[in-house]
Design an enzyme around this catalytic site. Sequence first.
Site, short mmCIF file in Angstrom:
data_model
loop_
_atom_site.label_atom_id
_atom_site.label_comp_id
_atom_site.label_asym_id
_atom_site.label_seq_id
_atom_site.Cartn_x
_atom_site.Cartn_y
_atom_site.Cartn_z
N ASN A 11 0.72 -1.21 -0.65
CA ASN A 11 0.32 -0.09 -0.17
C ASN A 11 0.72 1.56 0.29
OD1 ASN A 11 -1.52 2.22 1.22
ND2 ASN A 11 -3.22 0.84 1.51
N HIS A 14 0.85 6.11 1.72
CA HIS A 14 2.30 6.77 2.66
C HIS A 14 2.70 7.49 1.50
CE1 HIS A 14 -1.41 6.84 5.58
NE2 HIS A 14 -0.59 5.62 5.78
N HIS A 47 -5.28 3.95 -1.84
CA HIS A 47 -6.73 4.13 -1.37
C HIS A 47 -7.23 5.92 -1.99
CE1 HIS A 47 -9.71 4.37 2.54
NE2 HIS A 47 -9.55 4.19 1.56
N ARG A 49 -9.58 8.11 -0.63
CA ARG A 49 -10.04 8.05 -0.19
C ARG A 49 -11.67 9.47 -0.61
NH1 ARG A 49 -10.25 7.90 5.73
NH2 ARG A 49 -9.12 6.74 6.28
N ARG A 53 -6.75 12.41 0.97
CA ARG A 53 -5.99 13.38 1.57
C ARG A 53 -4.78 12.85 1.38
NH1 ARG A 53 -7.70 10.19 7.63
NH2 ARG A 53 -9.35 10.47 7.03
N GLU A 74 -8.65 0.54 -3.71
CA GLU A 74 -9.25 0.40 -2.13
C GLU A 74 -10.07 1.47 -1.71
OE1 GLU A 74 -5.89 -0.08 1.33
OE2 GLU A 74 -8.48 1.16 2.35
N THR A 105 -8.41 3.22 8.01
CA THR A 105 -9.45 2.58 8.31
C THR A 105 -9.31 1.82 9.61
OG1 THR A 105 -8.83 2.46 6.28
CG2 THR A 105 -11.03 1.69 7.05
N GLU A 155 -11.00 -9.11 3.05
CA GLU A 155 -9.41 -9.16 3.59
C GLU A 155 -9.96 -8.61 5.17
OE1 GLU A 155 -6.83 -6.15 1.92
OE2 GLU A 155 -6.56 -5.45 4.02
N HIS A 198 -3.62 -4.18 7.76
CA HIS A 198 -3.69 -3.29 8.23
C HIS A 198 -2.73 -3.35 9.65
CE1 HIS A 198 -5.51 0.40 10.61
NE2 HIS A 198 -5.84 0.43 9.22
N1 PXP Z 1 -5.80 -2.71 4.39
C1 PXP Z 1 -6.78 -1.80 4.95
C2 PXP Z 1 -8.05 -1.89 3.79
C3 PXP Z 1 -6.81 -0.76 5.26
O1 PXP Z 1 -7.12 0.38 5.00
C4 PXP Z 1 -4.74 -0.73 5.26
C5 PXP Z 1 -4.23 1.20 5.44
O2 PXP Z 1 -4.43 1.40 4.97
C6 PXP Z 1 -4.20 -1.63 5.03
C7 PXP Z 1 -4.74 -2.85 4.74
C8 PXP Z 1 -2.37 -1.12 5.20
O3 PXP Z 1 -2.34 -0.74 6.97
P1 PXP Z 1 -0.68 0.02 7.21
O4 PXP Z 1 -0.92 1.43 6.21
O5 PXP Z 1 -1.46 -0.60 8.52
O6 PXP Z 1 0.08 -1.66 6.51
#
Ligand code: PXP
Length: 248
Positions: A11, A14, A47, A49, A53, A74, A105, A155, A198
């Site tokens: 992901n 960030h 993702h 949003r 953001r 996402e 999330t 997931e 997550h």
């Molecule tokens: N899965 C989902 C559905 C998420 O919303 C996120 C965070 O954006 C992640 C996985 C990844 O989580 P993390 O960034 O904490 O590794």
Amino acid sequence: MNKDYLKLGVNIDHVATLRNARGGKYPDVLRAAKFVKELGADRVTIHLREDRRHIMDQDVHNICEWGGLAVNFEIAATDEMLAIGLKYKPDTILIVPENRMERTTEGGLNVIAKKDVIGAMIREFKKAQSKVSLFIEADEAQIKMAASIGAHSIEIHTGEYCDAITDGNQVKADKCLEKIQNGAKLGKSLGLEIHAGHGITYESVTPIASIPEITELNIGHFLVAEALFVGLAQSIGEMRRLMDLARA
Ligand code: PXP
């Protein structure tokens, strides 16, 4: 491919957070998608949003148009996101709950309460040949509903487990892990593909990655955070080299 191989979805939200801190171009989110592919990621997760953001519409466009790596897109269950998903037809649509005030999330999707909306989205995306995954807690009723409305995968939210590990609360962590293990078994028995994600870090990944029914992990924040420490040596070194060269 080895049948026990566990896929890694990276992901890169960030990377966009950091870019947006300044506006402009750095770090380049498309470059990050290309780089994670080079480094062996099986999928890239972005993702979009409602409040934009981190990932922006242009990032979605750039990454989907590039098409070099399967995209796990996402989104929240809204008409706006349905339209964007149908426009780009990514490999997978990951439907998540979204709350404007949250930092990330929080909690899984309430598939039972939203079964009509989510079920309709699943049908639309199936026609467009995108698989749909639902981000849920390891809750028996939610898992059964996800299967009954035709999701391809779930997931499982690992946030509570990972937080318990970070907090050193082993009793809570054991309970959470057992719930995830049981949820993964149940989901697989109902024909769902099982993913998890997550909050995963080096400390929490091993027990999650050891659950045999899970076929994919999605990890973001920790990877980007850790990259600062393992990557700064190289970026500072290159800047030093260029500065020294300018004065040579
Ligand atoms: N899965 C989902 C559905 C998420 O919303 C996120 C965070 O954006 C992640 C996985 C990844 O989580 P993390 O960034 O904490 O590794």
